[in-house]
Design an enzyme around this catalytic site. Structure first.
Site, PDB file in Angstrom:
ATOM      1  N   GLY A 252       2.874  -0.960 -10.654  1.00 41.67           N
ATOM      2  CA  GLY A 252       3.729  -0.751  -9.501  1.00 41.67           C
ATOM      3  C   GLY A 252       3.188  -1.494  -8.293  1.00 41.67           C
ATOM      4  O   GLY A 252       2.056  -1.988  -8.281  1.00 41.67           O
ATOM      5  N   CYS A 253       4.016  -1.558  -7.244  1.00 39.43           N
ATOM      6  CA  CYS A 253       3.621  -2.314  -6.053  1.00 39.43           C
ATOM      7  C   CYS A 253       2.489  -1.634  -5.289  1.00 39.43           C
ATOM      8  O   CYS A 253       1.490  -2.281  -4.939  1.00 39.43           O
ATOM      9  CB  CYS A 253       4.829  -2.542  -5.147  1.00 39.43           C
ATOM     10  SG  CYS A 253       5.812  -1.066  -4.809  1.00 39.43           S
ATOM     11  N   TYR A 254       2.618  -0.337  -5.033  1.00 35.91           N
ATOM     12  CA  TYR A 254       1.522   0.368  -4.354  1.00 35.91           C
ATOM     13  C   TYR A 254       0.217   0.291  -5.157  1.00 35.91           C
ATOM     14  O   TYR A 254      -0.842  -0.021  -4.592  1.00 35.91           O
ATOM     15  CB  TYR A 254       1.891   1.826  -4.097  1.00 35.91           C
ATOM     16  CG  TYR A 254       2.885   2.067  -2.990  1.00 35.91           C
ATOM     17  CD1 TYR A 254       2.655   1.605  -1.693  1.00 35.91           C
ATOM     18  CD2 TYR A 254       4.059   2.787  -3.219  1.00 35.91           C
ATOM     19  CE1 TYR A 254       3.566   1.843  -0.671  1.00 35.91           C
ATOM     20  CE2 TYR A 254       4.973   3.030  -2.208  1.00 35.91           C
ATOM     21  CZ  TYR A 254       4.726   2.561  -0.931  1.00 35.91           C
ATOM     22  OH  TYR A 254       5.628   2.810   0.081  1.00 35.91           O
TER      23      TYR A 254
ATOM     24  N   SER B  48      -1.556  -3.085  -4.710  1.00 39.76           N
ATOM     25  CA  SER B  48      -2.211  -3.302  -3.416  1.00 39.76           C
ATOM     26  C   SER B  48      -3.490  -2.490  -3.276  1.00 39.76           C
ATOM     27  O   SER B  48      -4.405  -2.884  -2.556  1.00 39.76           O
ATOM     28  CB  SER B  48      -1.251  -2.962  -2.272  1.00 39.76           C
ATOM     29  OG  SER B  48      -1.032  -1.569  -2.177  1.00 39.76           O
TER      30      SER B  48
END
Length: 346
Positions: free
Chosen positions: A150-152, A155
């Site tokens: 996922g994106c979170y 990061s």
């Protein structure tokens, strides 16, 4: 021209799907054979997105059930959780799969059930490699099945995975304050995503209850060789289309300095094509929007023995479609930068 890999993009009309198509159109080793979506069958992608013309791609959108998998080498799945696993169950034995949903990221079936509900094919989860490219490069290269993060999680894990593996930071007390552009919430029409609801507003949501939490904690546990890491996580929507910034608050292990952390990250990512340590660029999403880059910055905390790490990515690219193409390149033994050498948008 060398042999081109035939691909199908399933879920091609969502924000992630169309970004994936845009990248694949510039990939010299890829032929887009099929575009699939549930509501636009028979139409061109340009009828949904005006920045893509019929000259770019003339393949009509089709139903997934109408495609001939014998003509496809790789399937990209840009589908919601639950839907993606249903498709995987049908095609697992036939083609390579790069899945951008959450269905194959979490390895513990009970944890998945707690956060997402029942899984239709939990026996297949172990076949999928977690596609955080910089961490699992060798596994991705050997695998036929990739579960893109996922994106979170992307990061957060890019900076934290090596620091935990090297025992430079404490594994408890990790705090993440993450901010995402509205495209991270998807393209479906919902009241809380209307222009007047999101413009000029910063909104926190799912505090300590976001579905990306178990994914992050799973990988942090793998990194630290522990079973009990819990983090504080606050996601926020900000009134921009794309871009993601995570502010990560950490306590250092005894005897470790900020310089030790920064030098460790520099060494770990010294050969990376997309991850860079640059404090100035890590303080703005402008440095990454439109790219597959991740910029990290390491800053001193005001509390003794603490640091703050800033991590910025484009949620649609390094956080989704870009990392999927990077994983595709690694899987197929291509240069990982192919189709990903964009410069940031202004």
């Amino acid at each position: 021209m060398s042999y081109q890999v035939s691909v199908a993009v399933v879920g091609a009309t969502g924000y992630v799907g169309v970004e994936l198509v845009r990248l694949l159109l510039s990939h010299p080793m890829v032929k887009i054979k099929y575009l699939c979506a549930t509501q636009s069958s028979g139409k061109l992608l340009s009828s949904n997105y005006f920045h893509i013309s019929q000259d770019d791609i003339s393949v009509n959108i089709s139903s997934f059930d109408d495609i001939d998998l014998s003509k496809v080498d790789v399937v990209f799945l840009c589908l919601p959780h639950g839907t993606s696993s249903e498709v995987v169950r049908k095609i697992h034995d036939v083609v390579r799969i790069i899945d951008l949903s959450a269905d194959f990221r979490i390895k513990d079936a009970e944890v998945y059930k707690q956060w997402y509900g029942s899984h239709c094919c939990p026996d297949l989860v172990r076949d999928f490699v977690y596609g955080l490219t910089e961490i699992y490069w060798e596994d991705i290269q050997r695998s036929r099945f990739i579960a893109c993060p996922g994106c979170y999680p992307t990061s957060v894990l890019i900076p934290l995975f090596p620091l935990l593996r090297l025992c430079l930071i404490k594994s408890q007390g990790i705090i993440v304050d993450a901010k995402s552009g509205v495209s991270g919430a998807g393209r479906s029409v919902k009241q809380d995503k209307l222009f007047c609801e999101v413009y000029d507003v910063i909104k926190s949501y799912k505090i300590s209850d976001h579905r990306h939490i178990p994914e992050i904690e799973q990988e942090l546990c793998f990194a630290a060789c522990r079973e009990d890491i819990n983090l504080q996580f606050v996601p926020n929507l900000i009134p921009v289309k794309r871009g993601m910034m995570s502010s990560i608050y950490l306590e250092l292990e005894e005897g470790v300095s900020l310089t030790d952390v920064r030098e460790a990250l520099l060494l770990f990512y010294k050969d990376s094509s997309f991850v860079f340590i640059d404090e100035e660029k890590a303080m703005t999403t402008r440095s990454v929007v439109g790219t597959n880059y991740c910029y990290l910055g390491v800053f001193p905390g005001r509390v003794p023995n603490t640091i703050i790490i800033m991590s910025v990515i484009d949620n649609l690219l390094k956080g989704a479609a870009g990392q999927a193409v990077q994983n595709f390149n690694v899987m197929m033994s291509y240069d990982e930068k192919i189709a990903l050498s964009n410069i940031p948008y202004f």
